[in-house]
Design a protein around this motif. Sequence first.
Motif, PDB file in Angstrom:
ATOM      1  N   TRP A   1      10.979  -3.773  -4.083  1.00  0.00           N
ATOM      2  CA  TRP A   1       9.290  -4.324  -3.396  1.00  0.00           C
ATOM      3  C   TRP A   1       8.904  -5.368  -4.710  1.00  0.00           C
ATOM      4  CZ3 TRP A   1       4.313  -5.915  -4.452  1.00  0.00           C
ATOM      5  CH2 TRP A   1       3.571  -7.000  -3.545  1.00  0.00           C
ATOM      6  N   LEU A   2       9.045  -5.285  -6.000  1.00  0.00           N
ATOM      7  CA  LEU A   2       8.983  -7.047  -7.423  1.00  0.00           C
ATOM      8  C   LEU A   2      10.117  -7.312  -7.073  1.00  0.00           C
ATOM      9  CD1 LEU A   2       7.652  -4.263  -9.746  1.00  0.00           C
ATOM     10  CD2 LEU A   2       5.701  -5.502  -8.696  1.00  0.00           C
ATOM     11  N   GLU A   3      11.498  -6.058  -7.716  1.00  0.00           N
ATOM     12  CA  GLU A   3      12.244  -7.604  -7.450  1.00  0.00           C
ATOM     13  C   GLU A   3      12.747  -8.936  -6.223  1.00  0.00           C
ATOM     14  OE1 GLU A   3      15.621  -4.945  -9.703  1.00  0.00           O
ATOM     15  OE2 GLU A   3      15.393  -5.004  -7.722  1.00  0.00           O
ATOM     16  N   ALA A   4      12.450  -8.382  -4.837  1.00  0.00           N
ATOM     17  CA  ALA A   4      12.245  -9.070  -3.634  1.00  0.00           C
ATOM     18  C   ALA A   4      11.180 -10.192  -3.771  1.00  0.00           C
ATOM     19  CB  ALA A   4      12.014  -8.429  -2.636  1.00  0.00           C
ATOM     20  N   ARG A   5       9.823 -10.214  -5.041  1.00  0.00           N
ATOM     21  CA  ARG A   5       8.873 -11.463  -4.693  1.00  0.00           C
ATOM     22  C   ARG A   5       8.405 -11.701  -5.764  1.00  0.00           C
ATOM     23  NH1 ARG A   5       8.559  -7.559  -1.456  1.00  0.00           N
ATOM     24  NH2 ARG A   5       7.611  -7.341   0.556  1.00  0.00           N
ATOM     25  N   ALA A   6       9.747 -11.588  -6.914  1.00  0.00           N
ATOM     26  CA  ALA A   6       9.890 -12.357  -8.158  1.00  0.00           C
ATOM     27  C   ALA A   6      10.478 -13.004  -8.424  1.00  0.00           C
ATOM     28  CB  ALA A   6      10.283 -11.055  -9.317  1.00  0.00           C
TER      29      ALA A   6
ATOM     30  N   SER B   1      -3.054 -10.162   3.924  1.00  0.00           N
ATOM     31  CA  SER B   1      -1.698 -10.931   3.625  1.00  0.00           C
ATOM     32  C   SER B   1      -0.913 -10.915   4.631  1.00  0.00           C
ATOM     33  CB  SER B   1      -1.322 -10.228   2.642  1.00  0.00           C
ATOM     34  OG  SER B   1      -2.401 -10.447   1.401  1.00  0.00           O
ATOM     35  N   PRO B   2      -0.419 -12.064   4.550  1.00  0.00           N
ATOM     36  CA  PRO B   2       1.225 -11.773   5.368  1.00  0.00           C
ATOM     37  C   PRO B   2       1.916 -11.410   5.598  1.00  0.00           C
ATOM     38  CG  PRO B   2       0.834 -14.140   4.294  1.00  0.00           C
ATOM     39  CD  PRO B   2      -0.467 -13.552   4.445  1.00  0.00           C
ATOM     40  N   ASP B   3       1.916 -10.604   3.859  1.00  0.00           N
ATOM     41  CA  ASP B   3       3.021 -10.559   3.327  1.00  0.00           C
ATOM     42  C   ASP B   3       2.330  -8.959   3.046  1.00  0.00           C
ATOM     43  OD1 ASP B   3       5.250  -8.773   2.090  1.00  0.00           O
ATOM     44  OD2 ASP B   3       5.543 -10.710   0.195  1.00  0.00           O
ATOM     45  N   LYS B   4       2.925  -8.009   4.250  1.00  0.00           N
ATOM     46  CA  LYS B   4       2.099  -6.522   3.626  1.00  0.00           C
ATOM     47  C   LYS B   4       2.978  -5.538   3.509  1.00  0.00           C
ATOM     48  CE  LYS B   4      -1.207  -6.494   7.472  1.00  0.00           C
ATOM     49  NZ  LYS B   4      -2.397  -5.886   8.249  1.00  0.00           N
ATOM     50  N   LYS B   5       2.640  -4.657   3.238  1.00  0.00           N
ATOM     51  CA  LYS B   5       3.891  -3.545   3.793  1.00  0.00           C
ATOM     52  C   LYS B   5       3.173  -2.113   3.470  1.00  0.00           C
ATOM     53  CE  LYS B   5       8.675  -1.220   3.091  1.00  0.00           C
ATOM     54  NZ  LYS B   5       9.888  -1.873   2.215  1.00  0.00           N
ATOM     55  N   LEU B   6       3.623  -1.008   3.814  1.00  0.00           N
ATOM     56  CA  LEU B   6       2.856   0.309   3.739  1.00  0.00           C
ATOM     57  C   LEU B   6       3.898   1.260   3.906  1.00  0.00           C
ATOM     58  CD1 LEU B   6       0.162   2.367   3.942  1.00  0.00           C
ATOM     59  CD2 LEU B   6       0.540   2.264   6.962  1.00  0.00           C
ATOM     60  N   HIS B   7       3.932   2.410   3.077  1.00  0.00           N
ATOM     61  CA  HIS B   7       4.720   3.297   2.638  1.00  0.00           C
ATOM     62  C   HIS B   7       4.180   4.566   2.432  1.00  0.00           C
ATOM     63  CE1 HIS B   7       8.865   4.015   2.166  1.00  0.00           C
ATOM     64  NE2 HIS B   7       9.320   4.836   1.636  1.00  0.00           N
TER      65      HIS B   7
ATOM     66  N   VAL C   1       0.820  -1.015   0.018  1.00  0.00           N
ATOM     67  CA  VAL C   1      -0.031  -0.384   0.368  1.00  0.00           C
ATOM     68  C   VAL C   1       0.905   1.370   0.086  1.00  0.00           C
ATOM     69  CG1 VAL C   1      -1.683   1.012   0.950  1.00  0.00           C
ATOM     70  CG2 VAL C   1      -2.082  -1.108   0.894  1.00  0.00           C
ATOM     71  N   MET C   2       0.813   2.203  -0.635  1.00  0.00           N
ATOM     72  CA  MET C   2       1.280   2.858  -1.210  1.00  0.00           C
ATOM     73  C   MET C   2       0.496   4.694  -1.567  1.00  0.00           C
ATOM     74  SD  MET C   2       4.446   1.795  -3.212  1.00  0.00           S
ATOM     75  CE  MET C   2       5.593   2.845  -3.242  1.00  0.00           C
ATOM     76  N   GLY C   3       1.720   5.657  -1.038  1.00  0.00           N
ATOM     77  CA  GLY C   3       0.444   6.817  -0.995  1.00  0.00           C
ATOM     78  C   GLY C   3       1.519   8.465  -0.762  1.00  0.00           C
TER      79      GLY C   3
END
Length: 388
Positions: A355-360, A315-321, A292-294
């Motif tokens: 974030w994408l690279e860490a989960r790709a 989701s167990p894998d979630k992040k706020l920025h 979640v970004m804003g």
Amino acid sequence: MDAARWTSWLVLTVLALAVVNAVWVLAVRWWYRLRTTPPEQLKTRCQDGWELTVHVRRAAHRRFEEPVLLCHGLAANRCTFDFEPPYSLAHALTDAGFDCFSVEWRGIGHSRRSPPGLHWPDVTVDDLVTQDAPALIALALAQTGARRAFWVGHSLGGLVGYATAQGPEGKRLAGLLALGSPVFFPPDPLIRRLIYVGARAAWPRGFRNEWLSRTLAPFLGYVTLPLSDVIINPKHIPPTTQRKVYANMMASMSRNVLRQFQDWIDHDAFRSFDGSVDWRAGLSRLTLPVMVMGGSVDRLAPPKNLRAQYELVGSPDKKLHIFGCERGDKMDYGHGDLLFGTGAPLEIQPEVRGWLEARATPLATRIRDEAQGESVTTQAAAPEPAAS
């Protein structure tokens, strides 16, 4: 002057002004055109027959299995993400090794034309979720040979992603990044009034605001449009970029989509057009990775509401920025400058990429796994030697 001559004079004047405006808009589109290599255009057909255009940029050296779907918001088109560098997330992610698919929803840009029996003013967010999203995911996976795709959405694009992830397509998504997507709608009287006016102005054929935005584009940076701070932090976007954004990115709004937003604001809801599916409640059942970004001064998706959205996601894998001066960023971010602010290439794009690279899935890993699988299959199928 008698009535007949007055009427004739008025009609000729209106026609002349229309011609002048048409020439002006065409000149603006040419002068402020995006000076980048055009992306590849692919077509995909939804189950109901509507043909969508997808703008594809492929990595020169593809590093990751999963493609990235870049999904624009309300009153926008694919240029939200596929703009001129450095304000282009599509370019930044292809440089990182991802294949990127920039979406244009039905009725927008190159996906404008409707099939017989369907009409653009009747399009709802539900259509984007149940028709457009499955076709777009299927295209991206077929083009890349991937098993899953990442979804990156701005504003409405993130909301469509949330709703899509709750349905059967969710298993084909590797992760969801929602940028400035207001699952909770702020009790802002001005925003409520703007949606009401837009919904009424959209009758009967929709609100085609791109013509107006292109007419005014050359003046931006010299003057500040009223209410522009609702959409962007004008101080954060260079005047030349503002002019190109308004000349290229703005798009029309369907009457029913505006009516749906009006319902969400009036009832503080995030749900289907008929109210039968509560997409907000469904966030607690999500299991895929979510970011979640804003922006800290985003009036459409303010920090308080983003935090509530983050807490609701299961989701167990979630992040706020949340980007802003309080966390040391260059400037407080609004809604549109999350993409086009001067700090976006240095502060936001690296966070998205990381974030994408860490989960790709690294492509080398996929190839190795497939090779090992083929080896195991071959060994299992090999006949035993005959007894001597």
